[in-house]
Design a protein around this motif. Sequence first.
Motif, PDB file in Angstrom:
ATOM      1  N   ARG A  85       9.477   2.269   0.551  1.00 46.58           N
ATOM      2  CA  ARG A  85      10.265   3.457   0.902  1.00 46.58           C
ATOM      3  C   ARG A  85       9.465   4.747   0.708  1.00 46.58           C
ATOM      4  NH1 ARG A  85      15.662   1.405  -1.659  1.00 46.58           N
ATOM      5  NH2 ARG A  85      16.547   0.379   0.155  1.00 46.58           N
ATOM      6  N   LYS A  86       8.668   4.781  -0.359  1.00 48.52           N
ATOM      7  CA  LYS A  86       7.868   5.968  -0.652  1.00 48.52           C
ATOM      8  C   LYS A  86       6.533   5.959   0.091  1.00 48.52           C
ATOM      9  CE  LYS A  86       9.604   6.629  -5.346  1.00 48.52           C
ATOM     10  NZ  LYS A  86       9.214   6.619  -6.769  1.00 48.52           N
ATOM     11  N   HIS A  87       6.268   4.876   0.821  1.00 52.69           N
ATOM     12  CA  HIS A  87       4.996   4.716   1.548  1.00 52.69           C
ATOM     13  C   HIS A  87       3.817   4.736   0.576  1.00 52.69           C
ATOM     14  CE1 HIS A  87       7.600   5.298   4.932  1.00 52.69           C
ATOM     15  NE2 HIS A  87       7.885   6.518   4.553  1.00 52.69           N
ATOM     16  N   ASP A  88       3.992   4.060  -0.563  1.00 52.07           N
ATOM     17  CA  ASP A  88       2.959   3.999  -1.599  1.00 52.07           C
ATOM     18  C   ASP A  88       2.077   2.757  -1.471  1.00 52.07           C
ATOM     19  OD1 ASP A  88       3.713   6.368  -2.756  1.00 52.07           O
ATOM     20  OD2 ASP A  88       4.920   5.456  -4.337  1.00 52.07           O
ATOM     21  N   LEU A  89       1.914   2.250  -0.291  1.00 49.38           N
ATOM     22  CA  LEU A  89       1.056   1.103  -0.049  1.00 49.38           C
ATOM     23  C   LEU A  89      -0.007   1.508   0.962  1.00 49.38           C
ATOM     24  CD1 LEU A  89       4.256  -0.106  -0.049  1.00 49.38           C
ATOM     25  CD2 LEU A  89       2.912  -2.179  -0.152  1.00 49.38           C
ATOM     26  N   ARG A  90      -1.159   0.904   0.859  1.00 52.12           N
ATOM     27  CA  ARG A  90      -2.199   1.119   1.878  1.00 52.12           C
ATOM     28  C   ARG A  90      -2.116  -0.065   2.831  1.00 52.12           C
ATOM     29  NH1 ARG A  90      -6.838   3.026   3.842  1.00 52.12           N
ATOM     30  NH2 ARG A  90      -8.567   1.599   4.212  1.00 52.12           N
ATOM     31  N   ARG A  91      -1.887   0.243   4.108  1.00 52.62           N
ATOM     32  CA  ARG A  91      -1.791  -0.797   5.129  1.00 52.62           C
ATOM     33  C   ARG A  91      -2.676  -0.422   6.302  1.00 52.62           C
ATOM     34  NH1 ARG A  91       4.390  -0.464   5.590  1.00 52.62           N
ATOM     35  NH2 ARG A  91       3.824   1.577   4.828  1.00 52.62           N
ATOM     36  N   VAL A  92      -3.626  -1.310   6.595  1.00 56.94           N
ATOM     37  CA  VAL A  92      -4.559  -1.081   7.687  1.00 56.94           C
ATOM     38  C   VAL A  92      -4.509  -2.291   8.615  1.00 56.94           C
ATOM     39  CG1 VAL A  92      -6.964  -0.684   8.336  1.00 56.94           C
ATOM     40  CG2 VAL A  92      -6.058   0.326   6.230  1.00 56.94           C
ATOM     41  N   TYR A  93      -4.326  -2.015   9.882  1.00 55.83           N
ATOM     42  CA  TYR A  93      -4.260  -3.056  10.902  1.00 55.83           C
ATOM     43  C   TYR A  93      -5.425  -2.883  11.860  1.00 55.83           C
ATOM     44  CZ  TYR A  93       0.575  -4.065   9.539  1.00 55.83           C
ATOM     45  OH  TYR A  93       1.700  -4.416   8.850  1.00 55.83           O
ATOM     46  N   LEU A  94      -5.821  -3.981  12.483  1.00 52.87           N
ATOM     47  CA  LEU A  94      -6.786  -3.943  13.568  1.00 52.87           C
ATOM     48  C   LEU A  94      -6.057  -4.382  14.828  1.00 52.87           C
ATOM     49  CD1 LEU A  94      -9.875  -5.622  11.861  1.00 52.87           C
ATOM     50  CD2 LEU A  94      -9.373  -3.183  12.107  1.00 52.87           C
ATOM     51  N   ALA A  95      -6.335  -3.704  15.922  1.00 48.26           N
ATOM     52  CA  ALA A  95      -5.699  -4.038  17.194  1.00 48.26           C
ATOM     53  C   ALA A  95      -6.734  -3.953  18.308  1.00 48.26           C
ATOM     54  CB  ALA A  95      -4.550  -3.076  17.490  1.00 48.26           C
ATOM     55  N   ILE A  96      -6.599  -4.855  19.261  1.00 47.66           N
ATOM     56  CA  ILE A  96      -7.382  -4.759  20.493  1.00 47.66           C
ATOM     57  C   ILE A  96      -6.425  -4.227  21.541  1.00 47.66           C
ATOM     58  CG2 ILE A  96      -8.808  -5.957  22.185  1.00 47.66           C
ATOM     59  CD1 ILE A  96      -9.241  -8.145  20.022  1.00 47.66           C
ATOM     60  N   VAL A  97      -6.771  -3.089  22.126  1.00 47.55           N
ATOM     61  CA  VAL A  97      -5.853  -2.393  23.023  1.00 47.55           C
ATOM     62  C   VAL A  97      -6.506  -2.073  24.352  1.00 47.55           C
ATOM     63  CG1 VAL A  97      -4.631  -1.395  21.046  1.00 47.55           C
ATOM     64  CG2 VAL A  97      -6.421  -0.076  22.175  1.00 47.55           C
ATOM     65  N   HIS A  98      -5.676  -1.801  25.328  1.00 44.82           N
ATOM     66  CA  HIS A  98      -6.133  -1.406  26.660  1.00 44.82           C
ATOM     67  C   HIS A  98      -6.642   0.032  26.629  1.00 44.82           C
ATOM     68  CE1 HIS A  98      -4.416  -4.785  29.047  1.00 44.82           C
ATOM     69  NE2 HIS A  98      -3.758  -4.936  27.915  1.00 44.82           N
ATOM     70  N   GLY A  99      -7.744   0.264  27.329  1.00 40.14           N
ATOM     71  CA  GLY A  99      -8.241   1.619  27.513  1.00 40.14           C
ATOM     72  C   GLY A  99      -9.191   2.083  26.420  1.00 40.14           C
ATOM     73  N   HIS A 100      -9.532   3.345  26.505  1.00 39.00           N
ATOM     74  CA  HIS A 100     -10.501   4.006  25.634  1.00 39.00           C
ATOM     75  C   HIS A 100      -9.729   4.890  24.654  1.00 39.00           C
ATOM     76  CE1 HIS A 100     -14.547   5.689  24.821  1.00 39.00           C
ATOM     77  NE2 HIS A 100     -13.870   6.796  24.544  1.00 39.00           N
ATOM     78  N   VAL A 101      -9.655   4.484  23.409  1.00 36.97           N
ATOM     79  CA  VAL A 101      -8.884   5.204  22.387  1.00 36.97           C
ATOM     80  C   VAL A 101      -9.810   6.113  21.594  1.00 36.97           C
ATOM     81  CG1 VAL A 101      -7.449   4.960  20.320  1.00 36.97           C
ATOM     82  CG2 VAL A 101      -7.234   3.311  22.183  1.00 36.97           C
ATOM     83  N   GLU A 102      -9.432   7.360  21.473  1.00 37.36           N
ATOM     84  CA  GLU A 102     -10.152   8.317  20.637  1.00 37.36           C
ATOM     85  C   GLU A 102      -9.472   8.381  19.267  1.00 37.36           C
ATOM     86  OE1 GLU A 102     -12.924   9.880  21.412  1.00 37.36           O
ATOM     87  OE2 GLU A 102     -12.968   9.203  23.489  1.00 37.36           O
ATOM     88  N   ALA A 103     -10.203   8.791  18.257  1.00 37.20           N
ATOM     89  CA  ALA A 103      -9.629   8.976  16.932  1.00 37.20           C
ATOM     90  C   ALA A 103      -8.533  10.038  17.013  1.00 37.20           C
ATOM     91  CB  ALA A 103     -10.704   9.396  15.935  1.00 37.20           C
TER      92      ALA A 103
END
Length: 177
Positions: free
Chosen positions: A22-40
């Motif tokens: 609820r407090k968003h006190d976790l670190r969560r990192v996902y990897l995804a393969i997506v369509h197109g050219h994604v910028e930061a």
Amino acid sequence: TSGLMVFARTAEAERRLVQMFRKHDLRRVYLAIVHGHVEARTIESHLVRDRGDGLRGSTAQAGEGQRAVTHLRPLEYLPGYTLVECTLETGRTHQIRIHLAEAGHMVCGEKVYVRRLHGKPVKDRSGAPRQALHAAELGFVHPVTGQRLEFQMPLPGDTNRLLERLRNPRRCAGGHP
């Protein structure tokens, strides 16, 4: 989605983990393969159960929905695709899939969030056998001991094979992965 999950073994641990979420006190990192050219970039929106077409999604209505924030960082550019790191600041249902699709970068293998609101569906030609979304890192404070825990999990075999096919599309029979 593949990757890391957390489970509570006691009612007290569950209560504390729920508070961390609820407090968003976790670190969560996902990897995804997506369509197109994604910028930061950082995508921030307010998510609702029905964005107007029967799907969860973002709303422009002031005061509606739950705040959702996803930080995107490209890790590798492939011909027509991007391997992207998605770090959650919040953790709403389908948040990453929604944010990426609404930005025009559908997750490979996605079956639900395949278009922008009122836009045309994106044809997935990636050959992904399932959603190419992976929970790669999870960090939190242990709910009982208070010890900081960090976990990492590499991409699974099927996702690595998809990455290899997308890196070398000419090697595939018929010219598509």
